[in-house]
Design an enzyme around this catalytic site. Structure first.
Site, PDB file in Angstrom:
ATOM      1  N   HIS A  18      -1.509  -6.461   4.684  1.00 58.03           N
ATOM      2  CA  HIS A  18      -2.753  -6.169   3.961  1.00 58.03           C
ATOM      3  C   HIS A  18      -3.334  -7.467   3.403  1.00 58.03           C
ATOM      4  O   HIS A  18      -2.820  -8.561   3.695  1.00 58.03           O
ATOM      5  CB  HIS A  18      -2.500  -5.123   2.872  1.00 58.03           C
ATOM      6  CG  HIS A  18      -1.363  -5.462   1.964  1.00 58.03           C
ATOM      7  ND1 HIS A  18      -1.404  -6.532   1.089  1.00 58.03           N
ATOM      8  CD2 HIS A  18      -0.140  -4.896   1.800  1.00 58.03           C
ATOM      9  CE1 HIS A  18      -0.268  -6.593   0.427  1.00 58.03           C
ATOM     10  NE2 HIS A  18       0.534  -5.625   0.839  1.00 58.03           N
ATOM     11  N   HIS A  21      -0.910 -10.023   1.747  1.00 61.44           N
ATOM     12  CA  HIS A  21      -0.198 -10.885   2.691  1.00 61.44           C
ATOM     13  C   HIS A  21      -1.141 -11.963   3.225  1.00 61.44           C
ATOM     14  O   HIS A  21      -0.763 -13.112   3.371  1.00 61.44           O
ATOM     15  CB  HIS A  21       0.277 -10.087   3.921  1.00 61.44           C
ATOM     16  CG  HIS A  21       1.278  -9.017   3.638  1.00 61.44           C
ATOM     17  ND1 HIS A  21       0.961  -7.680   3.667  1.00 61.44           N
ATOM     18  CD2 HIS A  21       2.592  -9.080   3.334  1.00 61.44           C
ATOM     19  CE1 HIS A  21       2.041  -6.976   3.413  1.00 61.44           C
ATOM     20  NE2 HIS A  21       3.043  -7.783   3.196  1.00 61.44           N
ATOM     21  N   CYS A 128      15.320  -0.717  -7.447  1.00 55.99           N
ATOM     22  CA  CYS A 128      13.958  -0.503  -6.949  1.00 55.99           C
ATOM     23  C   CYS A 128      13.936  -0.782  -5.451  1.00 55.99           C
ATOM     24  O   CYS A 128      14.267  -1.878  -5.017  1.00 55.99           O
ATOM     25  CB  CYS A 128      12.960  -1.420  -7.655  1.00 55.99           C
ATOM     26  SG  CYS A 128      11.311  -1.337  -6.928  1.00 55.99           S
ATOM     27  N   CYS A 131      11.256  -3.641  -4.536  1.00 62.02           N
ATOM     28  CA  CYS A 131      11.721  -5.020  -4.711  1.00 62.02           C
ATOM     29  C   CYS A 131      13.010  -5.269  -3.958  1.00 62.02           C
ATOM     30  O   CYS A 131      13.374  -6.412  -3.729  1.00 62.02           O
ATOM     31  CB  CYS A 131      11.995  -5.323  -6.177  1.00 62.02           C
ATOM     32  SG  CYS A 131      10.566  -5.229  -7.247  1.00 62.02           S
ATOM     33  N   CYS A 145       9.586   0.330 -12.188  1.00 63.86           N
ATOM     34  CA  CYS A 145       9.490  -1.113 -11.957  1.00 63.86           C
ATOM     35  C   CYS A 145       8.054  -1.582 -12.241  1.00 63.86           C
ATOM     36  O   CYS A 145       7.091  -0.913 -11.847  1.00 63.86           O
ATOM     37  CB  CYS A 145       9.848  -1.383 -10.500  1.00 63.86           C
ATOM     38  SG  CYS A 145       9.442  -3.025  -9.933  1.00 63.86           S
ATOM     39  N   HIS A 148       6.224  -1.987  -9.023  1.00 58.34           N
ATOM     40  CA  HIS A 148       6.072  -0.786  -8.189  1.00 58.34           C
ATOM     41  C   HIS A 148       6.007   0.479  -9.025  1.00 58.34           C
ATOM     42  O   HIS A 148       6.936   1.301  -8.999  1.00 58.34           O
ATOM     43  CB  HIS A 148       7.229  -0.691  -7.181  1.00 58.34           C
ATOM     44  CG  HIS A 148       7.308  -1.894  -6.287  1.00 58.34           C
ATOM     45  ND1 HIS A 148       8.180  -2.933  -6.497  1.00 58.34           N
ATOM     46  CD2 HIS A 148       6.565  -2.224  -5.189  1.00 58.34           C
ATOM     47  CE1 HIS A 148       7.983  -3.854  -5.558  1.00 58.34           C
ATOM     48  NE2 HIS A 148       7.026  -3.455  -4.754  1.00 58.34           N
ATOM     49  N   LYS A 295      -3.066  -4.324  -8.115  1.00 60.01           N
ATOM     50  CA  LYS A 295      -2.455  -5.159  -7.092  1.00 60.01           C
ATOM     51  C   LYS A 295      -2.521  -4.453  -5.736  1.00 60.01           C
ATOM     52  O   LYS A 295      -2.250  -3.272  -5.640  1.00 60.01           O
ATOM     53  CB  LYS A 295      -0.992  -5.418  -7.462  1.00 60.01           C
ATOM     54  CG  LYS A 295      -0.212  -6.190  -6.407  1.00 60.01           C
ATOM     55  CD  LYS A 295       1.282  -6.163  -6.734  1.00 60.01           C
ATOM     56  CE  LYS A 295       2.095  -6.723  -5.580  1.00 60.01           C
ATOM     57  NZ  LYS A 295       3.527  -6.487  -5.725  1.00 60.01           N
ATOM     58  N   LYS A 298       1.376  -2.280  -0.127  1.00 64.38           N
ATOM     59  CA  LYS A 298       1.722  -1.044   0.579  1.00 64.38           C
ATOM     60  C   LYS A 298       2.463  -0.096  -0.371  1.00 64.38           C
ATOM     61  O   LYS A 298       2.115   1.057  -0.519  1.00 64.38           O
ATOM     62  CB  LYS A 298       2.588  -1.421   1.775  1.00 64.38           C
ATOM     63  CG  LYS A 298       3.378  -0.290   2.378  1.00 64.38           C
ATOM     64  CD  LYS A 298       2.620   0.366   3.509  1.00 64.38           C
ATOM     65  CE  LYS A 298       3.503   1.433   4.132  1.00 64.38           C
ATOM     66  NZ  LYS A 298       2.743   2.518   4.670  1.00 64.38           N
TER      67      LYS A 298
HETATM   68 ZN   LIG Z   1       9.975  -3.065  -7.690  1.00 66.42          ZN
END
Ligand SMILES: [Zn+2]
Length: 504
Positions: A18, A21, A128, A131, A145, A148, A295, A298
């Site tokens: 995306h 990246h 997580c 991560c 997290c 995330h 942010k 994905k």
């Molecule tokens: Zn995470």
């Protein structure tokens, strides 16, 4: 030629690339291209991180074996990086034999040199899967997290191999504060320094009976923890442990996102210290691309497809927008509206218009041949200052500063055309003045083609060739006081560099 070994983070193979990246790869590519122009022997590495649990999950969802899945993803990523004109010299995948060998050897080396640094213990914590790590309390907000917030943390308890990270905090702190290991920008360095000052805990470096990954040397029931495995890619790509790997190693620059500084500025240096290998010289941690303030990722569940973003105005325009508007330092916003505005103002009306009007005037008044004039115009002065600023900012990895410096030539040159009114000079037969103006404009375009080429490689090359210059864009002389030599070049009427789409 000094060597310059540059890497990007390797990407998880769990979904399409995306904009987040793309920012990292395009920024690193811009640095690689700039260093090549400067005369460095650049080795630019990109690649894929293929051993994560999320790969297994994605492969299972797709109903294919994990190897088939990562092969498919690797070609997807490679296709996007080719479209975005990434000029990497090597592409590493952590499922490759060369990487298995380096990971195994690095661990054996730590076991041999510092046997106390690896030990077996029981681990209990919240894991997580975004991560691929156990999260500490400071990294958890509302039970999730920080990186995330849409993923559940998984309570996990198992026997693992541990790495005695706690032993290395003071040494790494010293290396960072003395600038031996440069962590930039400063905001990221300060975060890492605070983390080191607060003290480090040992980390688990294996997972029990993980079916996908690299077996832990001496304990085949255990698989090397994916992050430990992934970091070693930078060393695997040098050919480690074969003789000659140190022709590339240590890395001169690791380009990463700000969310993984702990891995690159703390864990990775500690691993290298434990293996008694040289540390990378510099880590640059860029910010995130935000879409409506969130942010782009994905796993965080937001998406604008990279395909749409490339299709909008072409790959060069996307590179330009990411590096100028979103930026390579702090977080920055991506919006279609702003992208369209920048495209029209900076590229179509700015850069593109300057090129086409200059080449059109050369064709009309001088049969396309750049006249010879040694007069130093106000535009030459602007060009010299712009180049000096450009070199200073680009050397400091301030990519936005670099493109802004180049664009001072665009605005000065478009103003110079208006003020010097070449069409009136032609009408009144002022040939010497007209030569001065046209030569100064051709010099400005030549300088601009070189300075813009790390950002807009395709369009800068097209302009370079339209100016009658041979081969690839190159900078034989970076001395700002010396003007580019364009006299006598046979230019041609350019194709439109940045056409205005009907929708803009
Ligand atoms: Zn995470």
């Amino acid at each position: 030629m000094p060597k310059f070994y540059l890497t990007t983070a390797i990407d998880y193979s769990n979904g399409d690339p995306h904009l987040g990246h793309a920012l990292e790869k395009v920024g690193a590519d811009c640095i690689a291209r700039y260093r090549r122009l400067r005369g460095d022997q650049v080795h630019f590495l990109m690649g894929m991180d293929e051993h994560s649990q999320s790969v297994l999950q994605a492969a299972a969802r797709a109903g294919v074996p994990p190897q088939e899945w990562v092969d498919r993803m690797a070609s997807r990523f490679a296709e996007f990086w080719a479209r975005l004109e990434c000029s990497h010299d090597d592409w590493i995948r952590t499922t490759e034999p060369r990487h298995f060998r380096s990971v195994t050897e690095l661990l054996r080396r730590i076991q041999r040199l510092h046997p106390d640094d690896l030990y077996v213990s029981e681990y209990e914590g919240l894991y997580c899967t975004g991560c691929e790590e156990f999260k500490q309390e400071s990294q958890i907000v509302n039970g999730r997290c920080i990186e995330h917030p849409t993923l559940e943390l998984i309570p996990t308890r198992e026997r693992n191999h541990f790495f005695r990270l706690s032993r290395y905090g003071d040494r790494i702190l010293d290396l960072i504060t003395t600038g031996t290991l440069r962590v930039e920008p400063a905001i990221r360095r300060n975060e890492v320094v605070r983390l080191l000052e607060s003290g480090l805990q040992d980390i688990s470096v294996s997972r029990l009976r993980q079916p996908w990954g690299i077996p832990f040397p001496g304990d085949p029931e255990q698989t090397v923890y994916v992050w430990f495995d992934a970091l070693i890619n930078y060393l695997s790509a040098t050919g480690f442990p074969d003789p000659g790997y140190d022709l590339l190693w240590p890395a001169d620059l690791h380009v990463i996102g700000k969310g993984i500084t702990r891995f690159h500025c703390v864990i990775w240096p500690a691993m290298l210290l434990a293996a008694e290998l040289e540390l990378p010289r510099q880590v640059w941690a860029h910010g995130y691309v935000q879409w409506e303030g969130t942010k782009m990722s994905k796993t965080a569940g937001t998406a604008v497809t990279l395909d749409e973003a490339i299709e909008r105005h072409g790959p060069d325009a996307l590179r330009y927008f990411l590096l100028r508007e979103v930026g390579f330092e702090a977080d920055g916003n991506f919006s279609w509206e702003r992208f369209d505005e920048r495209y029209t103002a900076d590229l179509a009306d700015g850069f593109g218009n300057l090129a086409s009007r200059t080449l059109a005037m050369l064709a009309k008044y001088r049969d396309g041949i750049v006249p010879s004039s040694s007069a130093v115009t106000s535009l030459d002065t602007v060009g010299a200052t712009a180049l000096a600023d450009y070199l200073q900012t680009m050397d400091a990895l301030d990519l936005r500063g670099g493109i802004e410096a180049a664009w001072t030539i665009v605005s000065a040159a478009n103003l110079f055309v208006q003020q010097s009114a070449p069409w009136s000079l032609a009408k009144s037969g002022k040939d010497r003045e007209l030569d001065e103006v046209l030569t100064a404009l051709a010099r400005a375009l030549c300088r601009l083609a070189v300075m813009a080429s790390p950002f807009l490689p395709g369009k800068a090359q097209a302009l370079w060739n339209d100016l009658g210059m041979e081969g690839k864009v190159s900078a034989t002389n970076w001395n700002p006081a010396e003007r580019p030599r364009v006299d006598g070049r046979q230019t041609r009427r350019a194709s439109i560099l940045f056409p205005k789409p009907a929708s803009v």
